[in-house]
Design a protein around this motif. Structure first.
Motif, PDB file in Angstrom:
ATOM      1  N   ASP A 143       0.822  -0.794   0.022  1.00  0.00           N
ATOM      2  CA  ASP A 143      -0.031  -0.168   0.174  1.00  0.00           C
ATOM      3  C   ASP A 143       0.862   1.473   0.358  1.00  0.00           C
ATOM      4  O   ASP A 143       0.535   2.668  -0.574  1.00  0.00           O
ATOM      5  N   SER A 144       2.317   1.155   0.467  1.00  0.00           N
ATOM      6  CA  SER A 144       2.213   2.541   1.043  1.00  0.00           C
ATOM      7  C   SER A 144       3.414   2.858  -0.053  1.00  0.00           C
ATOM      8  O   SER A 144       4.055   3.325  -1.317  1.00  0.00           O
ATOM      9  N   LEU A 145       5.255   1.171   0.051  1.00  0.00           N
ATOM     10  CA  LEU A 145       6.102   1.607  -0.686  1.00  0.00           C
ATOM     11  C   LEU A 145       5.845   1.266  -2.874  1.00  0.00           C
ATOM     12  O   LEU A 145       6.276   2.201  -3.267  1.00  0.00           O
ATOM     13  N   GLY A 146       5.138   0.376  -2.479  1.00  0.00           N
ATOM     14  CA  GLY A 146       4.763   0.018  -3.870  1.00  0.00           C
ATOM     15  C   GLY A 146       3.338   1.201  -4.466  1.00  0.00           C
ATOM     16  O   GLY A 146       4.026   1.394  -6.496  1.00  0.00           O
ATOM     17  N   SER A 147       2.390   1.696  -3.789  1.00  0.00           N
ATOM     18  CA  SER A 147       1.762   2.633  -4.045  1.00  0.00           C
ATOM     19  C   SER A 147       3.156   3.599  -4.950  1.00  0.00           C
ATOM     20  O   SER A 147       2.972   4.640  -6.055  1.00  0.00           O
ATOM     21  N   SER A 148       3.820   4.497  -3.993  1.00  0.00           N
ATOM     22  CA  SER A 148       4.991   5.036  -4.357  1.00  0.00           C
ATOM     23  C   SER A 148       5.335   5.235  -5.140  1.00  0.00           C
ATOM     24  O   SER A 148       6.357   5.500  -6.078  1.00  0.00           O
ATOM     25  N   LEU A 149       6.357   3.790  -5.218  1.00  0.00           N
ATOM     26  CA  LEU A 149       7.297   3.615  -6.442  1.00  0.00           C
ATOM     27  C   LEU A 149       6.354   3.367  -8.289  1.00  0.00           C
ATOM     28  O   LEU A 149       6.965   3.962  -9.323  1.00  0.00           O
ATOM     29  N   THR A 150       5.298   2.775  -8.097  1.00  0.00           N
ATOM     30  CA  THR A 150       4.486   3.111  -9.663  1.00  0.00           C
ATOM     31  C   THR A 150       3.978   4.564  -9.822  1.00  0.00           C
ATOM     32  O   THR A 150       4.398   5.117 -10.708  1.00  0.00           O
ATOM     33  N   ALA A 151       3.981   5.261  -8.582  1.00  0.00           N
ATOM     34  CA  ALA A 151       3.623   6.731  -9.044  1.00  0.00           C
ATOM     35  C   ALA A 151       5.347   7.139  -9.384  1.00  0.00           C
ATOM     36  O   ALA A 151       5.471   8.220 -10.431  1.00  0.00           O
ATOM     37  N   LEU A 152       6.376   6.800  -8.776  1.00  0.00           N
ATOM     38  CA  LEU A 152       7.161   7.587  -9.430  1.00  0.00           C
ATOM     39  C   LEU A 152       7.793   7.347 -11.373  1.00  0.00           C
ATOM     40  O   LEU A 152       8.599   7.835 -11.365  1.00  0.00           O
ATOM     41  N   THR A 153       6.934   5.573 -10.836  1.00  0.00           N
ATOM     42  CA  THR A 153       7.509   6.181 -12.733  1.00  0.00           C
ATOM     43  C   THR A 153       6.255   6.247 -13.603  1.00  0.00           C
ATOM     44  O   THR A 153       7.432   6.516 -14.379  1.00  0.00           O
ATOM     45  N   MET A 154       5.813   6.546 -12.591  1.00  0.00           N
ATOM     46  CA  MET A 154       4.497   7.485 -14.324  1.00  0.00           C
ATOM     47  C   MET A 154       4.990   8.564 -14.352  1.00  0.00           C
ATOM     48  O   MET A 154       4.851   9.443 -14.753  1.00  0.00           O
ATOM     49  N   HIS A 155       5.545   9.550 -12.896  1.00  0.00           N
ATOM     50  CA  HIS A 155       5.619  11.147 -12.959  1.00  0.00           C
ATOM     51  C   HIS A 155       7.409  10.676 -13.898  1.00  0.00           C
ATOM     52  O   HIS A 155       7.632  11.849 -14.942  1.00  0.00           O
ATOM     53  N   LEU A 156       8.284   9.650 -13.697  1.00  0.00           N
ATOM     54  CA  LEU A 156       9.214  10.318 -14.666  1.00  0.00           C
ATOM     55  C   LEU A 156       8.745  10.189 -16.293  1.00  0.00           C
ATOM     56  O   LEU A 156       9.785  10.093 -16.660  1.00  0.00           O
ATOM     57  N   GLY A 157       7.798   8.425 -16.442  1.00  0.00           N
ATOM     58  CA  GLY A 157       7.789   9.033 -17.866  1.00  0.00           C
ATOM     59  C   GLY A 157       7.222  10.934 -18.527  1.00  0.00           C
ATOM     60  O   GLY A 157       7.537  10.616 -19.605  1.00  0.00           O
ATOM     61  N   LEU A 158       6.406  10.545 -17.413  1.00  0.00           N
ATOM     62  CA  LEU A 158       5.681  12.224 -17.700  1.00  0.00           C
ATOM     63  C   LEU A 158       6.898  13.643 -17.935  1.00  0.00           C
ATOM     64  O   LEU A 158       7.364  13.825 -19.185  1.00  0.00           O
ATOM     65  N   LEU A 159       8.081  13.142 -17.082  1.00  0.00           N
ATOM     66  CA  LEU A 159       8.785  14.121 -17.555  1.00  0.00           C
ATOM     67  C   LEU A 159      10.294  14.134 -18.757  1.00  0.00           C
ATOM     68  O   LEU A 159      10.665  15.002 -19.342  1.00  0.00           O
ATOM     69  N   THR A 160       9.511  12.155 -19.256  1.00  0.00           N
ATOM     70  CA  THR A 160      10.871  11.843 -20.307  1.00  0.00           C
ATOM     71  C   THR A 160       9.997  12.588 -21.208  1.00  0.00           C
ATOM     72  O   THR A 160      11.101  13.220 -22.492  1.00  0.00           O
TER      73      THR A 160
END
Length: 248
Positions: A45-62
């Motif tokens: 719930d905590s770490l998994g969700s945060s890691l998924t959000a970071l992956t999405m943000h990195l995709g948008l920045l790319t």
């Protein structure tokens, strides 16, 4: 003024002492399962969700970055690192608590464990299970899954086997798990589980549910582990009313 001496309580008999220790060990196992399940959920719930959000943000920045090879290479490396961490986090969750046991049932959890074992160890692993989900409580499912995990771990560590067969029989009175291999067999020992503390813990969990765990030689070659769990546990129901060996 003398203080009256308190009467000394009668010493517990060996049978009473064994029953007390079994009940205490059952409580420890329940608490252990609760903690493992809670930690697994926190990782999801905590770490998994945060890691998924970071992956999405990195995709948008790319998408907004200049198409420079050095920057694209760096972001691709960052994305791969995140994916590796997500995979490691998922493996940690499964080692703490197999959520398939809750959401898909013990039948699916056992079948996938055997299939994964065969693929990873390059062993012919066969699995024979009832067509329907087992008619038993969650506590029984936890013991069956733990027993299979320990049996397969011992095949890896000691058996040098090329074939493993897992069979589950589910009838009105009991559910029985049998794990056979064609390995080198057991050394000569009074108790085959000596030194195998994982199996001894599972045996105590089976005993707490009124069942049994035996480890011995297979009929032709190798080793055979058998777990039998009655549908109506012989152990005393815990004070909270939960099934012995289960995690809420």
């Amino acid at each position: 003024m003398s203080v009256p001496a308190h009467p000394t309580p009668p010493a517990a008999t060996p049978a009473q002492r064994a029953a007390d220790l079994s009940e205490l060990l059952g409580h420890v196992h329940n608490s252990w399962d609760d903690e493992r399940r809670s930690l697994s959920r926190q990782l999801h719930d905590s770490l998994g969700s945060s890691l998924t959000a970071l992956t999405m943000h990195l995709g948008l920045l790319t998408q907004k970055m200049p198409a420079e090879p050095a920057l694209l290479e760096r972001t691709a490396h960052m994305k791969q690192l995140l994916l590796n961490i997500i995979d490691t986090n998922r493996q940690m969750q499964l080692r703490l608590w197999n959520d398939k046991l809750e959401f898909l049932g013990v039948r699916v959890a056992l079948a996938e464990l055997v299939a994964q074992f065969g693929q990873q160890q390059q062993v012919a692993a066969r699995c024979s299970l009832p067509d329907e989900e087992f008619d038993c409580g969650r506590g029984h499912g936890v013991v069956l899954l733990r027993a299979l995990e320990e049996a397969l771990n011992n095949v890896i560590a000691h058996a040098s086997a090329s074939e493993v067969e897992v069979v589950v029989d589910d009838n009105e009175d009991a559910v029985m798990l049998t794990v056979r291999d064609n390995g080198v067999g057991l050394p000569e020992a009074a108790d085959p589980t000596d030194g195998k503390f994982g199996l001894r813990l599972v045996r105590e969990r089976a005993l707490y549910l009124g069942g049994s765990l035996t480890l011995g030689a297979a009929p032709q070659r190798g080793t055979m582990l058998t777990v039998i769990l009655p549908k109506t546990p012989a152990a005393t129901t815990p004070p909270n009313g939960a099934e012995p060996g289960s995690a809420p």
